[in-house]
Write an enzyme that holds these catalytic residues in place. Structure first.
Site, PDB file in Angstrom:
ATOM      1  N   SER A   1      23.980 -11.819 -31.312  1.00 65.08           N
ATOM      2  CA  SER A   1      25.348 -11.562 -31.784  1.00 65.08           C
ATOM      3  C   SER A   1      26.200 -12.829 -31.714  1.00 65.08           C
ATOM      4  CB  SER A   1      26.000 -10.418 -31.002  1.00 65.08           C
ATOM      5  OG  SER A   1      26.279 -10.783 -29.675  1.00 65.08           O
ATOM      6  N   ASN A   2      26.003 -13.673 -30.706  1.00 67.03           N
ATOM      7  CA  ASN A   2      26.727 -14.950 -30.672  1.00 67.03           C
ATOM      8  C   ASN A   2      26.231 -15.887 -31.767  1.00 67.03           C
ATOM      9  OD1 ASN A   2      28.861 -15.253 -28.608  1.00 67.03           O
ATOM     10  ND2 ASN A   2      27.259 -14.592 -27.204  1.00 67.03           N
TER      11      ASN A   2
ATOM     12  N   ARG B   1       5.010 -24.306 -19.310  1.00 68.52           N
ATOM     13  CA  ARG B   1       6.365 -24.324 -19.869  1.00 68.52           C
ATOM     14  C   ARG B   1       6.607 -25.622 -20.628  1.00 68.52           C
ATOM     15  NH1 ARG B   1      10.145 -23.434 -14.896  1.00 68.52           N
ATOM     16  NH2 ARG B   1      11.786 -23.868 -16.376  1.00 68.52           N
TER      17      ARG B   1
ATOM     18  N   ILE C   1      14.379 -20.066 -18.686  1.00 69.68           N
ATOM     19  CA  ILE C   1      14.932 -21.172 -17.905  1.00 69.68           C
ATOM     20  C   ILE C   1      14.215 -22.438 -18.366  1.00 69.68           C
ATOM     21  CG2 ILE C   1      15.123 -22.187 -15.602  1.00 69.68           C
ATOM     22  CD1 ILE C   1      15.429 -19.340 -14.517  1.00 69.68           C
ATOM     23  N   LEU C   2      14.991 -23.417 -18.781  1.00 74.89           N
ATOM     24  CA  LEU C   2      14.431 -24.634 -19.356  1.00 74.89           C
ATOM     25  C   LEU C   2      14.097 -25.652 -18.268  1.00 74.89           C
ATOM     26  CD1 LEU C   2      17.010 -24.756 -22.258  1.00 74.89           C
ATOM     27  CD2 LEU C   2      14.565 -24.287 -22.524  1.00 74.89           C
TER      28      LEU C   2
ATOM     29  N   ASN D   1      25.579 -23.805 -23.867  1.00 76.63           N
ATOM     30  CA  ASN D   1      25.210 -22.418 -23.598  1.00 76.63           C
ATOM     31  C   ASN D   1      26.481 -21.607 -23.386  1.00 76.63           C
ATOM     32  OD1 ASN D   1      23.461 -20.180 -22.818  1.00 76.63           O
ATOM     33  ND2 ASN D   1      24.139 -20.545 -20.715  1.00 76.63           N
TER      34      ASN D   1
ATOM     35  N   HIS E   1      27.862 -18.363 -21.207  1.00 74.76           N
ATOM     36  CA  HIS E   1      27.504 -17.556 -20.031  1.00 74.76           C
ATOM     37  C   HIS E   1      28.606 -16.523 -19.791  1.00 74.76           C
ATOM     38  CE1 HIS E   1      25.557 -16.639 -16.237  1.00 74.76           C
ATOM     39  NE2 HIS E   1      26.742 -16.664 -15.671  1.00 74.76           N
TER      40      HIS E   1
ATOM     41  N   ASP F   1      23.101 -22.856 -15.097  1.00 78.20           N
ATOM     42  CA  ASP F   1      24.532 -22.572 -15.311  1.00 78.20           C
ATOM     43  C   ASP F   1      25.443 -23.530 -14.538  1.00 78.20           C
ATOM     44  OD1 ASP F   1      23.797 -20.396 -16.929  1.00 78.20           O
ATOM     45  OD2 ASP F   1      23.714 -19.049 -15.217  1.00 78.20           O
TER      46      ASP F   1
END
Length: 197
Positions: free
Chosen positions: A16-17, A68, A95-96, A110, A112, A148
């Site tokens: 949606s964002n 990863r 998670i990067l 990002n 949040h 974050d």
């Protein structure tokens, strides 16, 4: 006219964002264009939304890779093929690694659903209600190796009502997210803000 900055959006679900960013970027005077949408889930509904808008899409499952890092290297190749200037994470539920975030430092943002630095991680709305805070909200921030933890670009505040549930609070905050994210990307793409560590 200056070239619009090329942006990729990373999603895991309905996006949606992402949709709010695509809509904003259609304006002739908006300084960015959404050139690609990537998901770590092939079934993500947002991929169909982006395709219907004529935007390139791609998906890779991390389970197909040995690590990863291998997954992120493949993702980086896709982003480089799209020649992106910036990345917007929009509900991307991975998670990067520090290697990836360092590679895109200052060029990845990002959104949040809390007023960072409060309530990093998951279950932000339930935690805010449990703590009895009077306001919650959302933050657009630069992506850094810490979860974050990157510098905030913009925030929107939402009052917490006495009868709020996590769901009702989330719904009101999401409305603000859809306004805040396009504004923050506009600030970044136009050079009004830059990452300085």
């Amino acid at each position: 006219m200056t070239r619009k900055k090329r942006v990729a959006v990373l999603i895991s679900g309905r996006g949606s964002n992402m949709t709010a960013l695509i809509k904003a970027a259609k304006a002739a005077d908006y300084p960015a264009e959404i050139v690609g949408v990537f998901s770590n889930r092939a079934a993500a509904a947002g991929l169909g939304t982006a395709s219907a808008d004529g935007i390139q899409t791609a998906s890779l499952a991390q389970s197909s890779f040995d690590s990863r890092l291998d997954f992120e290297n493949a993702l980086t190749k896709i982003l480089e093929n799209w020649a992106v200037d910036f990345i917007c994470l929009a509900g991307f539920m991975r998670i990067l690694t520090p290697q990836f975030t360092e590679r895109w430092l200052g060029r990845a943002i990002n959104i949040h659903p809390s007023l960072l630095p409060a309530y990093k991680g998951l279950d932000t709305h339930a935690r805010a209600i449990a703590d009895g805070v009077s306001e919650a909200g959302c933050t657009v921030h630069f992506v850094t190796p810490g979860l974050d933890e990157g510098p905030a670009i913009a925030q929107a505040r939402v009052p917490v009502r006495p009868d709020d549930t996590a769901e009702s609070l989330a719904a009101r905050i999401l409305i603000e997210e859809h306004k805040l994210y396009p504004k923050a990307l506009e600030m970044l793409a136009s050079g009004q803000i830059t990452y300085n560590g």
